[in-house]
Design a protein around this motif. Sequence first.
Motif, PDB file in Angstrom:
ATOM      1  N   UNK A 358       3.422  17.981  40.671  1.00 19.26           N
ATOM      2  CA  UNK A 358       4.422  17.014  40.194  1.00 19.26           C
ATOM      3  C   UNK A 358       5.720  17.174  40.977  1.00 19.26           C
ATOM      4  N   UNK A 359       6.148  18.429  41.173  1.00 16.40           N
ATOM      5  CA  UNK A 359       7.385  18.698  41.902  1.00 16.40           C
ATOM      6  C   UNK A 359       7.271  18.292  43.355  1.00 16.40           C
ATOM      7  N   UNK A 360       6.159  18.668  43.991  1.00 18.14           N
ATOM      8  CA  UNK A 360       5.974  18.387  45.413  1.00 18.14           C
ATOM      9  C   UNK A 360       5.944  16.890  45.701  1.00 18.14           C
ATOM     10  N   UNK A 361       5.318  16.113  44.799  1.00 16.98           N
ATOM     11  CA  UNK A 361       5.166  14.677  45.025  1.00 16.98           C
ATOM     12  C   UNK A 361       6.322  13.847  44.446  1.00 16.98           C
ATOM     13  N   UNK A 362       7.223  14.483  43.736  1.00 13.29           N
ATOM     14  CA  UNK A 362       8.349  13.748  43.172  1.00 13.29           C
ATOM     15  C   UNK A 362       7.945  12.797  42.053  1.00 13.29           C
ATOM     16  N   UNK A 363       6.997  13.244  41.215  1.00 14.33           N
ATOM     17  CA  UNK A 363       6.488  12.383  40.135  1.00 14.33           C
ATOM     18  C   UNK A 363       7.354  12.426  38.871  1.00 14.33           C
ATOM     19  N   UNK A 364       8.252  13.415  38.778  1.00 13.64           N
ATOM     20  CA  UNK A 364       8.994  13.611  37.521  1.00 13.64           C
ATOM     21  C   UNK A 364       9.725  12.365  37.035  1.00 13.64           C
ATOM     22  N   UNK A 365      10.434  11.606  37.910  1.00 12.28           N
ATOM     23  CA  UNK A 365      11.133  10.412  37.404  1.00 12.28           C
ATOM     24  C   UNK A 365      10.197   9.361  36.809  1.00 12.28           C
ATOM     25  N   UNK A 366       8.944   9.357  37.259  1.00 11.51           N
ATOM     26  CA  UNK A 366       7.961   8.409  36.709  1.00 11.51           C
ATOM     27  C   UNK A 366       7.488   8.897  35.348  1.00 11.51           C
ATOM     28  N   UNK A 367       7.254  10.197  35.239  1.00 13.41           N
ATOM     29  CA  UNK A 367       6.782  10.793  33.982  1.00 13.41           C
ATOM     30  C   UNK A 367       7.878  10.721  32.920  1.00 13.41           C
ATOM     31  N   UNK A 368       9.087  11.109  33.295  1.00 15.17           N
ATOM     32  CA  UNK A 368      10.207  11.169  32.343  1.00 15.17           C
ATOM     33  C   UNK A 368      10.989   9.853  32.391  1.00 15.17           C
ATOM     34  N   UNK A 369      10.329   8.785  31.947  1.00  9.79           N
ATOM     35  CA  UNK A 369      10.883   7.450  32.069  1.00  9.79           C
ATOM     36  C   UNK A 369      12.235   7.287  31.403  1.00  9.79           C
ATOM     37  N   UNK A 370      12.370   7.757  30.160  1.00  8.44           N
ATOM     38  CA  UNK A 370      13.628   7.577  29.433  1.00  8.44           C
ATOM     39  C   UNK A 370      14.765   8.329  30.113  1.00  8.44           C
ATOM     40  N   UNK A 371      14.491   9.535  30.576  1.00  6.17           N
ATOM     41  CA  UNK A 371      15.512  10.309  31.266  1.00  6.17           C
ATOM     42  C   UNK A 371      15.947   9.602  32.549  1.00  6.17           C
TER      43      UNK A 371
END
Length: 558
Positions: A358-371
Amino acid sequence: MILSREKQIQFLQEELKKQTDDFKMKLDSSAVDLLLNKNKLFVAIFVKFMSNGEMLLKLPASRPLPRKNEFFYCFTLPESLKRYKDWGNLTYRDLIKRETKATEVKCIWHGASDDSRFFLAGFKGVSEAFRRYIEQAPGGIVNLGPEVPPFEYLANLERVVRSRHPKCDDILDKDYDAVGFTPILLDSNKDISQIVQEDHISSDIIILQGPPGTGKTTKISDLCMSLCSMGKSVLVTALTNRALMEVAIKLQKTKMMKNGDIFKTNLTTDEEKSVHNLMNAETVQPLPGKLMLSTFYLTSGMAASSFDGPLFDYVIVDEASQAFLPMLAAANMLGKKNLWVGDVRQMPPVVQLPTLRISRMGFSPIIEGLNTVTSSGLFKTYQLTDTYRLGNRAAAFTGIFYNNTLKSKSELNGLFENIDGPIIVPMKMSKGDHTPKNAIEKAVSLAKGILSKSNDAEVAILSHRTNTTTALQTEVVRQIGMSKRVLVDTVARVQGITKDYTIYVIPDTDSKLYSLELRLFNVATSRAIINTYIICPNDVLEFSYMSTEVRQFLTQLK
């Protein structure tokens, strides 16, 4: 930061593949091995449906029980396979292929039986079709296996991302630079319904942050009544049926409920019993003056089907912190106006992909939509400040995670002055041991003492890891028995619950990194009305990988 559609699709496809591969391993496992060795499959005897709609099952005392608060795929088999000794080399996949009837269920309690050879367990979420089928076979055999992952939900969201609907573009194609935000604070004297309706004149999307115990569900329910009274069509969508039923329960004594103006998709037997006059909805559709309750799974499917109206007048996303960014886009596609209610300081959606990936691919903003949408400052954001669950001292500690903006409105203030809130219980633990015997015994001893002093107190014993939770549950059964007043579970599965007391166990292992993660720690320590006991290693403050807020919380306790 613009999140490309390709990256969003890549995340959804990778997550779907991960969930598919993990489930395939269970499907291809020996059914007998899952039953006798892995404790992933259970065989029970159907007893009856109780007056509240719960299904009562009887399970052998010689084997472990299904975990409370866990979902299962519940199914029956033909006569030739009712005895597990006849399964032979059949896999879990083979059993499911031969099922005669099935439903999803959730285990909610364990209890003793008159026959010492068996335990009893209660389950909710049974479909009406399964109820009619199994009631014709009292004493029949029921099987409980691993739940089928939400494959279709992820597939729906991928179709949403591929959509070129303008209201989808409005969410998925924005520039989400994290500039930080300062929410507009709202205390209990403010009329949330009026503020939201006035702001929606000029804004299509509003965000409402609700810290622990601030009455998010009450605010949503009041707004729904107000909007429906004006003839508006309203959809409330959430990740879980539990969140939707909390809204229904808040409205159960209203004129709307008595008139049959509130609908819920996939209404189960226990839901029907718990809230009279709640109507079953076959489809998700806007109806003037009516309220529709439906999960992310169904509403995302509606948005994915090239939805072009008619739109709901208002869509309210509850548990919005549990929504991927594409789910927020789906909600926007369904409504003229959107209100997203959640808490970015509590846990994001649970995913199966490894943290490193998740970190390597930069997926966090997609997962944490509200944030993502909140921290961009692109949408007007409010925050509730008055907490009705937490007393003065507890609100002060939890308020550390909310810039010290929380104020207690608890009815217990004065009764537990300077005694309510968190209590640290440091102790020496074996390093690397996920099931430290002394910490587990201490947790259960505390719970036992609480129960002995109060006839109605409810206790939650929590930990980050499943194996720690399993060891805690075993010790609870040994010391306390099958008490309905004790919940043992992982923190990830209790967001939204309230108990009188909470006991949070943090073993001295590498998983401290997760046990002390700000959002998980916040959830674990804000469930209790009276006290939260934090059982942790003596040297917990020497652990370097923790946020400033968590360190401040623990330092003040020490």
